[in-house]
Design a protein around this motif. Structure first.
Motif, short mmCIF file in Angstrom:
data_model
loop_
_atom_site.label_atom_id
_atom_site.label_comp_id
_atom_site.label_asym_id
_atom_site.label_seq_id
_atom_site.Cartn_x
_atom_site.Cartn_y
_atom_site.Cartn_z
N ASP A 186 -35.43 9.23 17.12
CA ASP A 186 -35.80 10.69 16.40
C ASP A 186 -34.97 11.08 15.93
N PRO A 187 -35.41 11.75 14.70
CA PRO A 187 -34.27 12.47 13.88
C PRO A 187 -33.36 13.49 14.61
N GLY A 188 -32.01 13.38 14.59
CA GLY A 188 -31.30 14.42 15.01
C GLY A 188 -30.91 14.06 16.55
N THR A 189 -31.23 12.70 16.85
CA THR A 189 -30.81 12.57 18.17
C THR A 189 -29.96 11.30 18.17
N ILE A 190 -29.06 11.19 19.29
CA ILE A 190 -28.22 10.12 19.41
C ILE A 190 -28.46 9.85 20.64
N THR A 191 -27.96 8.52 21.01
CA THR A 191 -28.19 8.00 22.21
C THR A 191 -26.94 7.36 22.98
N LEU A 192 -26.72 7.77 24.18
CA LEU A 192 -25.29 7.34 25.13
C LEU A 192 -26.04 6.08 25.71
N VAL A 193 -25.64 4.62 25.31
CA VAL A 193 -26.20 3.63 25.71
C VAL A 193 -25.18 3.07 26.92
N GLY A 194 -25.71 3.18 28.25
CA GLY A 194 -24.95 2.93 29.50
C GLY A 194 -24.86 1.00 29.30
N GLY A 195 -23.54 0.89 29.42
CA GLY A 195 -23.23 -0.82 29.28
C GLY A 195 -22.89 -1.37 30.87
N GLY A 196 -22.87 -0.46 31.79
CA GLY A 196 -22.68 -1.08 33.12
C GLY A 196 -21.17 -1.13 33.56
N ASP A 197 -20.54 0.06 32.93
CA ASP A 197 -19.14 0.04 33.30
C ASP A 197 -18.89 1.31 34.20
N PRO A 198 -18.87 1.33 35.47
CA PRO A 198 -18.65 2.23 36.27
C PRO A 198 -17.29 2.78 36.30
N THR A 199 -16.32 2.05 35.72
CA THR A 199 -14.80 2.77 35.50
C THR A 199 -14.63 3.62 34.43
N LEU A 200 -15.46 3.84 33.42
CA LEU A 200 -15.48 4.78 32.32
C LEU A 200 -15.03 6.10 32.82
N THR A 201 -13.89 6.67 32.19
CA THR A 201 -13.42 7.75 32.71
C THR A 201 -13.49 9.05 31.64
N ALA A 202 -13.53 10.08 32.39
CA ALA A 202 -13.73 11.65 31.75
C ALA A 202 -12.41 12.03 32.09
N LEU A 203 -11.51 11.70 32.72
CA LEU A 203 -10.27 11.99 32.91
C LEU A 203 -9.08 12.07 31.98
N PRO A 204 -8.38 12.81 31.51
CA PRO A 204 -7.14 12.60 30.70
C PRO A 204 -6.26 11.46 31.11
N ALA A 205 -5.54 10.72 30.35
CA ALA A 205 -4.86 9.51 30.71
C ALA A 205 -4.01 9.74 31.93
N ASP A 206 -3.24 10.85 31.67
CA ASP A 206 -2.30 11.17 32.61
C ASP A 206 -2.58 11.66 34.00
N GLN A 207 -3.97 11.53 34.35
CA GLN A 207 -4.31 12.08 35.61
C GLN A 207 -5.11 10.90 36.14
#
Length: 518
Positions: A186-207
């Motif tokens: 759809d126009p104006g839409t972006i899709t976040l595609v799960g690749g099966g990686d549960p270790t993907l982190t939202a934490l800063p590197a030093d944490q």
């Protein structure tokens, strides 16, 4: 590196990375090693006890010339006051627990009679309850001693040995799991595609830590923030600062709910998109941290917040995509996990259930099976049979070992370990290098301590732990008094407390380390 040594490359289940630095540099992983944080529900107590002195004056053979990928540095030696350790001790070298028999051909092979005599006192411990055991020579995998060795028992987290052997047999060791953002249909839409990686982190590197230690370049997970930065840069370059966000979970099939663990603690819903293994507190050091109810939705919302920080507004709430992302959809950003060899090591060292189930689904995809609990079990079973593992008595229902209906005989566990050490299968070596070291790392770091009756074996044993209610297992490698490397599996069902049963099993393995058993 283990690339190029696997049996088959599988299908389009993940993106192999030609460069070792393909994942987001500088990021670390959440700690999952505190007694099996996020791991097997019974392995939670694997950390009880104190560190003890490893065997002194015991002959040790050298490291295997085919020991596989270079290991990251071991954690610092224990210091006075650490878990009751009386003296600072060097962490044992990898060679002490990964030596191969061909490095010491003069070391005699233990006999069945010698093993029986040496193990009888430890096996008579009533705290073991019903116990079965198998002991084999690592060189060639010849069974040396067994009691009920062909009788299937509940394996608990030693199931992860089956999962990881099958994974490294099918999937190149340098494969990475890729999380992508693409332009939506759809126009104006972006899709976040799960690749099966549960270790993907939202934490800063030093944490972010792994096993209580900062991640290094080899183990650092992919960064959700790095993905947001890439995506925002691509959108703004195209003159876009406002988008709608959806997320694609089409990689996996079947129910995401583990059938025997519905409490969202030992494991979250198994979906191909999550951050920090779906833990409510991504820095939690609890044995079984609480997980979010909707891992994919939480990951998408975290991504939306990171986009906002980069000047891109997401309208409304993220929602599941109506259809899978098109294969040729323009890519706005992507980040890669550590290589499969490192993911396997982490899975075994920390007994990581969430990661084990993710790896099991990669096995399913590589074997052209549905990426579900059932498809993964089928794929692992078929691949192990191709490797010559006797699977007649084996029953698998998951990849982590949380399922109480799993069944594996001790002889099969030692066969898996022997395969991992075989010169014919060098790609499997991370299964051995990932095993916790008794008294030092992972789910064995606080076992084999002073007062345990097994302290002299600390550093001489590497083994996968496993515990469920009334079930305790231990399977790994041990250097005996002559420097011979053996593989063993002990499986118990008992009403004794988990700590008591584990200590009794540790003494069985310690008897192996103490004897030549001729």
């Amino acid at each position: 590196m283990v690339a190029g040594t696997v049996l088959t490359a599988g299908g389009a289940y993940a993106q192999p990375s030609p460069t070792p630095g393909g994942h987001s540099a500088g990021q670390g992983e959440d700690d999952n090693s505190q007694g099996d944080q996020g791991g097997n529900q019974g392995d939670q107590g694997d950390q009880d006890g104190k560190k003890g002195d490893h065997g002194k004056g015991r002959p040790r053979t050298g490291a295997s010339p085919s020991a596989g990928p270079t290991r990251r540095a071991e954690p610092p030696a224990a210091t006075p006051g650490d878990s009751g350790s009386p003296l600072a001790r060097p962490v044992p070298a990898t060679g002490a627990v990964l030596a191969t028999a061909e490095n010491g051909p003069e070391a005699a092979v233990p006999t069945a009679q010698g093993l029986q005599q040496a193990l009888a006192p430890a096996l008579a411990d009533k705290n073991l309850g019903t116990v079965t055991i198998a002991v084999a020579d690592l060189a060639g995998g010849q069974l040396l001693y067994g009691s009920g060795e062909n009788t299937a028992a509940t394996p608990a987290s030693t199931t992860k040995l089956a999962t990881t052997v099958a994974a490294l047999s099918l999937i190149p060791g340098d494969t990475r799991l890729t999380t992508r953002v693409v332009r939506g249909t759809d126009p104006g839409t972006i899709t976040l595609v799960g690749g099966g990686d549960p270790t993907l982190t939202a934490l800063p590197a030093d944490q972010v830590q792994i096993g209580g230690q900062p991640a290094d370049a080899d183990t650092a997970p992919a960064s959700l923030d790095a993905l947001a930065r890439q995506t925002a840069a691509a959108l703004k370059a195209a003159g876009t600062t406002t988008v709608k966000l959806d997320y694609d979970l089409s990689m996996y099939a079947g129910s995401p709910q583990h059938r025997t663990n519905p409490d969202n603690h030992n494991i979250a819903l198994v979906v191909p998109l999550m951050v920090d293994e779906a833990k409510v507190d991504p820095k939690s050091r609890e044995d079984a941290p609480e997980r979010v109810a909707d891992p994919a939705g939480a990951a998408a919302e975290a991504f939306a917040r990171l986009l906002a920080a980069q000047g891109v507004t997401v309208e409304g709430r993220a929602k599941p995509a109506a259809a899978p992302a098109a294969a040729d959809a323009p890519v706005l950003g992507k980040v890669d996990s550590p290589i499969m060899a490192r993911l396997v090591e982490r899975t075994l060292t920390t007994s990581d259930n969430q990661l084990a189930e993710a790896i099991a689904r990669q096995v399913a995809l590589a074997a052209h099976q549905p990426a579900s609990f059932e498809g993964a079990a089928t794929a692992v079973t078929q691949e192990l049979a191709k490797l010559g593992v006797p699977m007649t008595a084996v029953v698998l229902n998951d990849g982590s070992g949380l399922h109480t209906g799993n069944a594996i005989p001790p002889a099969v566990l030692v066969r898996l370990l022997a395969l991992a050490a075989s010169e014919q299968h060098p790609a499997l070596r991370p299964v051995l290098t990932g095993l916790p070291v008794a008294g030092f790392t992972g789910t064995l770091d606080k076992r084999y301590g002073s007062g345990s009756g097994a302290a002299d074996a600390a550093g001489l044993i590497r083994a996968k732990t496993g515990t469920l209610s009334n079930v305790n297992t231990l399977a790994g490698t041990v250097v005996d008094a002559d420097g011979r490397l053996l593989v063993f599996a002990v499986m118990t069902r008992t009403s004794a407390s988990a700590d008591t049963a584990r200590a009794a099993m540790d003494r069985v393995a310690a008897h192996l380390a103490a004897c030549g058993c001729h």
